[in-house]
Design a protein around this motif. Structure first.
Motif, PDB file in Angstrom:
ATOM      1  N   ALA A 143       0.828  -1.206   0.000  1.00 29.46           N
ATOM      2  CA  ALA A 143       0.000   0.000   0.000  1.00 29.46           C
ATOM      3  C   ALA A 143       0.863   1.256   0.000  1.00 29.46           C
ATOM      4  O   ALA A 143       0.461   2.296  -0.541  1.00 29.46           O
ATOM      5  N   LEU A 144       2.064   1.165   0.579  1.00 29.01           N
ATOM      6  CA  LEU A 144       2.959   2.330   0.576  1.00 29.01           C
ATOM      7  C   LEU A 144       3.432   2.628  -0.842  1.00 29.01           C
ATOM      8  O   LEU A 144       3.451   3.786  -1.268  1.00 29.01           O
ATOM      9  N   TYR A 145       3.813   1.589  -1.586  1.00 34.02           N
ATOM     10  CA  TYR A 145       4.230   1.791  -2.975  1.00 34.02           C
ATOM     11  C   TYR A 145       3.059   2.266  -3.830  1.00 34.02           C
ATOM     12  O   TYR A 145       3.227   3.084  -4.737  1.00 34.02           O
ATOM     13  N   ARG A 146       1.878   1.760  -3.526  1.00 38.57           N
ATOM     14  CA  ARG A 146       0.692   2.208  -4.250  1.00 38.57           C
ATOM     15  C   ARG A 146       0.376   3.667  -3.930  1.00 38.57           C
ATOM     16  O   ARG A 146      -0.089   4.413  -4.805  1.00 38.57           O
ATOM     17  N   ALA A 147       0.613   4.066  -2.695  1.00 36.54           N
ATOM     18  CA  ALA A 147       0.374   5.458  -2.314  1.00 36.54           C
ATOM     19  C   ALA A 147       1.336   6.399  -3.042  1.00 36.54           C
ATOM     20  O   ALA A 147       0.938   7.474  -3.505  1.00 36.54           O
ATOM     21  N   VAL A 148       2.592   5.985  -3.142  1.00 37.70           N
ATOM     22  CA  VAL A 148       3.572   6.789  -3.883  1.00 37.70           C
ATOM     23  C   VAL A 148       3.173   6.841  -5.363  1.00 37.70           C
ATOM     24  O   VAL A 148       3.263   7.890  -6.008  1.00 37.70           O
ATOM     25  N   THR A 149       2.713   5.703  -5.898  1.00 36.47           N
ATOM     26  CA  THR A 149       2.282   5.653  -7.294  1.00 36.47           C
ATOM     27  C   THR A 149       1.066   6.555  -7.513  1.00 36.47           C
ATOM     28  O   THR A 149       0.989   7.267  -8.528  1.00 36.47           O
ATOM     29  N   TYR A 150       0.140   6.537  -6.572  1.00 38.03           N
ATOM     30  CA  TYR A 150      -1.042   7.406  -6.650  1.00 38.03           C
ATOM     31  C   TYR A 150      -0.609   8.872  -6.662  1.00 38.03           C
ATOM     32  O   TYR A 150      -1.115   9.675  -7.450  1.00 38.03           O
ATOM     33  N   PHE A 151       0.340   9.210  -5.797  1.00 41.09           N
ATOM     34  CA  PHE A 151       0.863  10.577  -5.736  1.00 41.09           C
ATOM     35  C   PHE A 151       1.495  10.961  -7.077  1.00 41.09           C
ATOM     36  O   PHE A 151       1.253  12.051  -7.604  1.00 41.09           O
ATOM     37  N   ALA A 152       2.301  10.050  -7.634  1.00 41.79           N
ATOM     38  CA  ALA A 152       2.970  10.328  -8.911  1.00 41.79           C
ATOM     39  C   ALA A 152       1.959  10.456 -10.046  1.00 41.79           C
ATOM     40  O   ALA A 152       2.062  11.368 -10.886  1.00 41.79           O
ATOM     41  N   TRP A 153       0.983   9.567 -10.078  1.00 36.17           N
ATOM     42  CA  TRP A 153      -0.013   9.554 -11.153  1.00 36.17           C
ATOM     43  C   TRP A 153      -0.903  10.801 -11.112  1.00 36.17           C
ATOM     44  O   TRP A 153      -1.151  11.429 -12.135  1.00 36.17           O
ATOM     45  N   THR A 154      -1.390  11.162  -9.941  1.00 34.78           N
ATOM     46  CA  THR A 154      -2.310  12.295  -9.818  1.00 34.78           C
ATOM     47  C   THR A 154      -1.605  13.638  -9.950  1.00 34.78           C
ATOM     48  O   THR A 154      -2.264  14.661 -10.160  1.00 34.78           O
TER      49      THR A 154
END
Length: 266
Positions: A69-80
């Protein structure tokens, strides 16, 4: 680990030849445990993996941390924020510059579930979409992102007993875990579990897309330069393709009792 936080691996923990390298790792670290200092296993893209980790954490009195979930959160931050585009091209300079200006952490909700927060906002299931899944392995392969997440994980390990699941916990973050378990299942089984999980949460994705994404993620994670997905030499292999969560918990319960004299409260 590198700071000497974990005790040496006892001779009772032995290695098993890996038959598949498709899944994750889960680590449990607890300074207050009398006979078990750390436990590690490998992540599946399914509710079975998280249920397994959560119930072990509850039984041992540890905190559950979903490292994926931490990597997904960073990915969400990068994507958005436009740091990664639809073709998975990453603006590494700007992502690295902004990464340490954000705060990612876990918080337990009123329903008892653990949620990941980004700058005070509960990300909920927004990190579980296929759009994020298509990009998480690309973001997670960046060395500076892995260092950022590893820092968060080590803080959790220092502060309290914790159960973690993630793709390099047993090999990179907590390499001296006293018990390591590499969990795996066939790609088809994992895809079906993910399909059912998404459907139950009201999100429709095709089995074909899910299976393709799963195989792509495995390939990227197994072949990334820094801390690739692999089974630790001293990890036990658990193929749960045909196991229920109850059977998995019985297996780990017997293992903990026979190896460490720990009786899981269930």
């Amino acid at each position: 680990a590198r700071g000497g936080l974990l005790r040496p691996i006892p001779s009772g923990v032995y290695g098993v030849n890996a038959q598949m390298l498709n899944d994750v790792e889960s680590a449990c670290y607890g300074e207050h445990a009398s006979n078990l200092g750390a436990m590690v296993a490998s992540e599946l893209v399914s509710e079975i993996k998280s249920s397994f980790a959560k119930q072990i954490a509850a039984a041992l009195g540890y905190v559950y941390v979903d490292t994926g979930a931490l990597y997904r959160a960073v990915t969400y931050f990068a994507w958005t924020n436009g740091f990664i585009d639809s073709k998975n091209r990453v603006d590494k300079t700007w992502l690295k510059k902004n990464l340490y200006n954000i705060k990612i952490y876990f918080k337990t909700g009123d329903d008892g579930r653990s949620y990941v927060y980004l700058n005070g906002n509960n990300l909920g299931d927004s990190i579980r979409t296929l759009e994020i899944s298509k990009r998480v392995s690309v973001i997670a392969a960046l060395p500076f992102v892995r260092e950022y997440v590893d820092e968060i994980l080590r803080r959790y390990g220092i502060e309290k007993g914790v159960v973690m699941d993630g793709r390099d916990i047993g090999t990179a973050v907590f390499p001296h875990a006293e018990l390591k378990i590499f969990m795996t299942a066939t790609p088809q089984v994992r895809a079906m579990r993910r399909f059912k999980e998404l459907k139950e949460s009201g999100r429709e994705e095709s089995m074909e897309d899910i299976l393709t994404n799963l195989k792509e993620r495995d390939f990227l994670d197994e072949n990334r330069e820094m801390n690739p997905l692999t089974k630790a030499k001293d990890a036990l292999l658990l193929d749960n393709s045909n196991l229920t969560i109850e059977q998995e918990l019985n297996w780990i319960g017997e293992l903990l009792e026979s190896r460490f004299g720990i009786v899981m409260k269930r």
